[in-house]
Design a protein around this motif. Sequence first.
Motif, PDB file in Angstrom:
ATOM      1  N   ASP A  10       0.729  -1.438   0.052  1.00  0.00           N
ATOM      2  CA  ASP A  10       0.119   0.028  -0.192  1.00  0.00           C
ATOM      3  C   ASP A  10       0.829   1.286   0.027  1.00  0.00           C
ATOM      4  N   GLU A  17      -7.323   2.810  -4.099  1.00  0.00           N
ATOM      5  CA  GLU A  17      -6.578   3.615  -4.984  1.00  0.00           C
ATOM      6  C   GLU A  17      -5.892   2.894  -6.166  1.00  0.00           C
ATOM      7  N   GLU A  18      -5.309   3.725  -7.121  1.00  0.00           N
ATOM      8  CA  GLU A  18      -4.672   3.212  -8.139  1.00  0.00           C
ATOM      9  C   GLU A  18      -3.655   2.048  -8.145  1.00  0.00           C
ATOM     10  N   ILE A  19      -3.887   0.828  -8.798  1.00  0.00           N
ATOM     11  CA  ILE A  19      -3.037  -0.128  -8.589  1.00  0.00           C
ATOM     12  C   ILE A  19      -2.108   0.112  -9.785  1.00  0.00           C
ATOM     13  N   HIS A  20      -0.657   0.290  -9.518  1.00  0.00           N
ATOM     14  CA  HIS A  20       0.621   0.325 -10.305  1.00  0.00           C
ATOM     15  C   HIS A  20       0.772  -1.009 -11.066  1.00  0.00           C
ATOM     16  N   LEU A  51       0.463  -6.950  -5.154  1.00  0.00           N
ATOM     17  CA  LEU A  51      -0.323  -5.754  -5.931  1.00  0.00           C
ATOM     18  C   LEU A  51       0.493  -4.639  -5.336  1.00  0.00           C
ATOM     19  N   LYS A  55       0.294  -0.388  -5.149  1.00  0.00           N
ATOM     20  CA  LYS A  55      -0.686   0.449  -5.470  1.00  0.00           C
ATOM     21  C   LYS A  55      -0.248   1.718  -4.813  1.00  0.00           C
ATOM     22  N   GLU A  56      -1.102   2.829  -4.994  1.00  0.00           N
ATOM     23  CA  GLU A  56      -1.118   3.912  -4.257  1.00  0.00           C
ATOM     24  C   GLU A  56      -1.395   3.950  -2.886  1.00  0.00           C
ATOM     25  N   ALA A  92      -8.615  -3.848  -2.434  1.00  0.00           N
ATOM     26  CA  ALA A  92      -7.801  -4.101  -3.636  1.00  0.00           C
ATOM     27  C   ALA A  92      -7.544  -5.636  -3.799  1.00  0.00           C
TER      28      ALA A  92
END
Length: 474
Positions: A100, A130-133, A147, A149-150, A160
Motif C-alpha cells: 500500500d 486507489e490506483e494499482i500500479h 499488488l 498500489k498508491e 484491492a
Amino acid sequence: MVTVTAAFLTLLASFGVFVVGYYALINVGYLLLHVLALFELREKVRESRWNPPFRRFATPFYPGIGIVVPAYNEEATIVESVRSMLSLNYPEVEVVVVNDGSTDGTLARLAEAFDLEAVDAEIPFDVPAEEIHDVYRSRTYGGLVVLDKENGGKSDALNAGIWLTDMPLFCAVDADTIIDRDALLELARPFLQEPTTAVAAGGVIRVANGCRIEDGIVTDVSLPKTGLPGLQVMEYLRAFYSGRLGLNRVNGLILISGAFGLFRTEAVREIGGYRHDTITEDFDIVVRLHKYMTEQGREYTVDFVPEPVAWTEVPRKRRTLSRQRRRWYRGMVETIVTNRKMLFNPRYGRVGTGVLPFFVAAEALGPLIEGVGYVVIPVAWYFGALNLEFAAMFFLLTTGFGVFLSWFGVFSEVWSFNRYDSPWQVLRLLWYGVLENFGYRQWKTIVAWRGLLEYLGGVESWGVMERSGFSEDE
C-alpha cells in the motif's frame, strides 16, 4: 460557603455511589460472559479432541481461500509472514500481498525473496481502491500475488485484494502475523459445517514476541522477556479465551481481529467492502455484516474458533502502544456512533438489544468512568464524603476483579489448548495478571480519555507502528 461545600461533598458522594454501582453491574456482565465462555470452551475442546479436524485433502469441499495481506512499511516482518502463509496446510490457497504505497523496502524485499515478475495484463474491472500500479506473481511460488498500489490505508488495501482474488473466501491477515500451519483447516470448519449461512469466522491471536520463529513457523512458544509485551500476552488471553468465546456462546460475536479473520468474499463485496473512513476496519466490518444480514432477513452465522492460532508482534514501547490503543479507542467510538441505530433496537436481535449495549457500557464508557473514579473516590474519602470501606469496594471491583478475570483467562488457557505448557510460564502469566491491574490498567484509562479527546478533535491518523522483526530478542 457551607452550602457550597455541602453540595460539593454530596456531588462527590453521589458520583462515588454511581461508579461503584456501575462497575458492580459491569462485573456481573463480565462474570456471566466468562461463565458462558467456559461452557463454550468445554464444547470446543471436546470437539477438537474427539472429533478429528478436517485434514488436508480429506474432503473435496474445501472452499478456496485468498489470504489478503495489506502491507505498509513492513520490511522487518513481511518475508517471514509470507513464508508462513505459503507453508500453510490447505488444499487451495492464494496469498495476495497488497503493498500500500510503502516508502521503505517492503516491495524490494518481497521481490528478492520470492522472485517476482510483473503480470502483463490489464485489470478487467474497477476496484474500489486507489490506483494499482503493477501486479506481480512469484516465479517460485505460483500461489503468491503482489499488488503495488498508491497508498490508501488498510481498508483500501484490503478492498484491492478482495476484488482481485477469485476465491470464495478470503482471510484478512496483518503483515506482521505468523499463522500456524493447520490454522486455516480449523478456521474453515464453520464454512464446511454451515456452508449456506457462515459469513465470517475468527481465530485466536497470540503474542509472537519472545517466540522462536524459523522459516515462517513458530518452533518454540515462550513468553516475552520484557514487561510490556508480557502484559499484552495476558490481555490477549483474556480477550480471546473469555470475551469472544462468551459472545460466541450467545451468537453475538461482533469483533473478529483484523490480524486473522476469514470471510465469505461475496458477502463483504455486497456491503461495499471495507469502509475507507474508519480506522478499526475489523470491528466495523463485522458489525456491518450483522446489520446487513439482519436487514436482508437472511440467516447467517459469525463464529469464533478457539484453536486456530495466528501470532503477532505487539508493541514493546509504551509510546507505540499508546498510539495503537488510542487508535483502537477512536475507531471503536466511531463504529458505535456510525451504527448507533442498532443500539437497543429489537430488529437486530440479541446483537442490538444486548451485545452492543453491553459493549458500549463496558468497553467504551467503562474505562472513562473508571478513570474519573480513580480521582474522585479518593478525594471523596479524604473530605469525608465516603468512608474507607466504600472506597476500598471501588478498588476491589476494578483492580481486584480484574485480577480474577485475568486468572480466569490463564485457567482457560491451561485447561484447553495449553500453548504455554511449563509451570514457570503459567506462574509468570499469573504474575502478569496481577501486574496489569496495578499501574497498567490505570494507564489505559488515561489512554482511553486521550483517545476520546482525539476522536472529538477529529484526529484520523493511524500513527506509526514500529516493528523490530520476529527475530529480535525480547
